[in-house]
Design an enzyme around this catalytic site. Structure first.
Site, PDB file in Angstrom:
ATOM      1  N   SER A 144       0.840  -1.239   0.234  1.00  0.00           N
ATOM      2  CA  SER A 144      -0.101   0.143  -0.066  1.00  0.00           C
ATOM      3  C   SER A 144       0.869   1.176   0.185  1.00  0.00           C
ATOM      4  CB  SER A 144      -0.791  -0.168   1.210  1.00  0.00           C
ATOM      5  OG  SER A 144      -0.293  -0.168   2.234  1.00  0.00           O
ATOM      6  N   HIS A 161      -5.649  -4.639  -1.623  1.00  0.00           N
ATOM      7  CA  HIS A 161      -5.401  -3.604  -2.504  1.00  0.00           C
ATOM      8  C   HIS A 161      -5.288  -4.255  -4.025  1.00  0.00           C
ATOM      9  CE1 HIS A 161      -5.083   0.001  -0.278  1.00  0.00           C
ATOM     10  NE2 HIS A 161      -4.143  -0.750   0.617  1.00  0.00           N
ATOM     11  N   LYS A 210     -12.189  -1.685   0.360  1.00  0.00           N
ATOM     12  CA  LYS A 210     -11.442  -0.908  -0.490  1.00  0.00           C
ATOM     13  C   LYS A 210     -12.383  -0.999  -2.015  1.00  0.00           C
ATOM     14  CE  LYS A 210      -7.491  -0.794   2.147  1.00  0.00           C
ATOM     15  NZ  LYS A 210      -6.782  -1.573   3.074  1.00  0.00           N
TER      16      LYS A 210
END
Ligand SMILES: *Cc1c(COP(=O)(O)O)cnc(C)c1O
Length: 399
Positions: free
Chosen positions: A187, A215, A247
């Site tokens: 990240s 992610h 996310k």
């Protein structure tokens, strides 16, 4: 009479953070998280949300949440193993497993709860956990809850992992289990773990693989199916695929996918799953709708990548360094902490919201503005952001 002030540390430690400018100043989002939104009363372009595909505001996702409140209520009433397991939760897990192409999936309240609850059950005393040195904090906490031995390998470096595995295999007494854990997409830098090489090595040494794809989902792989699809890996090579609905899916919730054995084991053993209330029906229904949207509307992932490639090229053409970024996480390197902080506040003044990432989150001379691309940004939005970066970069003599 005790002279000790039992709570004095609360203020003194906070003040120390403030003095070192390491305290978090909370920004207030007024209204939904959208590419153009209102933060602290100012209209800005949002360049730092994890809502990659803007699914948090997708009409189908919102409607699913509203409908579930009407049919199932605001809360679930219990933890899942007692009385809080609704059809709506089971349906989400079936849909997720289908989406991932896995035998089974299990949903936790958050990704953090998945890592903290499952990792210490997969490896404990007599076992070893081998981690990438830059793994996410929730993995680090999960590892801390385990009594297993620990080893770390250099970031994304299979050549460094190899001797660590060899040494672990020779350990006496022999380890019962060996667990290799890595983030899928990191990240801070937006780089991708070489998961195929890591999985091949782990396989050769009899270790199991745990990938945290928080992610990578909604970003990598066909239709945003994540890093395991991206590398075309078989499920018996990557035994534990963990992720989050907070996310790209735009809602909240952690999850684990793999074999039926894994899921049976995980829900019977993870204390975060067993002892914490289950998702409100609206959350589970919205997550299911987000999967539906990913499957039926491929344009979101496509737009995300078009925007990512356009913005990254634009930033590089201006003369900035974007480090190792290969994904929609695009760090713009600034060097010193003060430069990054100054840059970020000038961006905000110009209507662009992107936060600085500084020591101790990254090395002292690697301060950066971390930008995150979004599928719903228009070309006009991105051009506006690029011209703000250009203007401030020149002003601060960074380009
Ligand atoms: C965000 C994140 C988590 C935590 O997920 P939540 O569902 O938000 O708790 C875990 N791992 C990684 C790599 C993350 O980026």
């Amino acid at each position: 009479m005790a002279t000790r002030d039992p709570v004095g540390f609360l203020r003194s430690e906070y003040e120390q953070l403030v003095n070192n400018e390491l305290d978090w100043k909370l920004r207030e989002l007024e209204g939904p998280s959208t590419p153009r939104c209102v933060v602290d009363g100012k209209r800005v372009l949002m360049l730092c949300s994890n809502n990659y595909l803007s699914l948090s505001n997708h009409p189908k996702v919102k409607q699913a949440a509203i409908d579930a409140v009407k049919t199932h209520g605001a809360g679930s009433g219990s933890v899942r193993p007692i009385a809080g397991n609704m059809d709506i939760h089971m349906n989400l897990e079936r849909r997720l497993a289908m989406f991932k192409g896995a035998e089974a999936s299990l949903v936790y309240q958050t990704g953090f709860a998945a890592n903290a609850g499952l990792i210490p059950q997969l490896a404990d005393a007599g076992d070893i956990i081998i981690s990438d040195e830059l793994n996410h904090g929730s993995i680090i906490d999960g590892v801390r809850l385990s009594k297993a031995d620990r080893a770390v390998y250099k970031h994304c470096d299979p050549a460094d992992l190899k001797p660590v595995l060899e040494k672990a295999e020779e350990h006496s007494p022999a380890y019962r289990r060996m667990l290799v854990i890595t983030d899928g997409v990191f990240s801070m830098d937006g780089d991708v773990a070489p998961l195929k090489d890591i999985a091949d090595l782990a396989h050769a040494h009899g270790a199991m693989i745990y990938v945290d794809d928080a992610h990578g989902e909604g970003v990598l792989g066909a239709g945003g199916r994540g890093i395991v699809h991206h590398f075309g890996l078989k499920r018996d090579r990557v035994q534990v695929e963990m992720g989050t609905f907070s996310k790209a899916f735009g809602v909240v919730g952690g999850h684990v996918s793999g074999s039926r054995d894994l899921v049976n084991f995980a829900y019977n053993k993870s204390r975060t799953w067993l002892l914490s209330g289950s998702h409100p029906p609206a959350v589970a229904a919205a997550c299911t709708a987000a999967i539906d949207v990913l499957e039926t509307e491929p344009q979101h992932v496509r737009n995300l990548w078009e925007n990512t490639n356009y913005f990254r090229k634009g930033i590089r053409d201006l003369g900035f360094d974007t480090g190792k970024s290969e994904t929609p996480i695009i760090p713009v390197m600034m060097g010193e902490t003060s430069a990054a902080k100054r840059f970020s506040s000038r961006l905000f003044e110009m209507g662009v919201f992107a936060l600085p990432i500084v020591f101790p989150m990254v090395a002292k001379d690697k301060a950066r503005i971390r930008t995150i691309m979004n599928a719903a940004l228009t070309r006009g939005d991105i051009d506006e952001a690029l011209s703000a970066f250009e203007k401030i970069g020149e002003e601060l003599r960074l380009i």
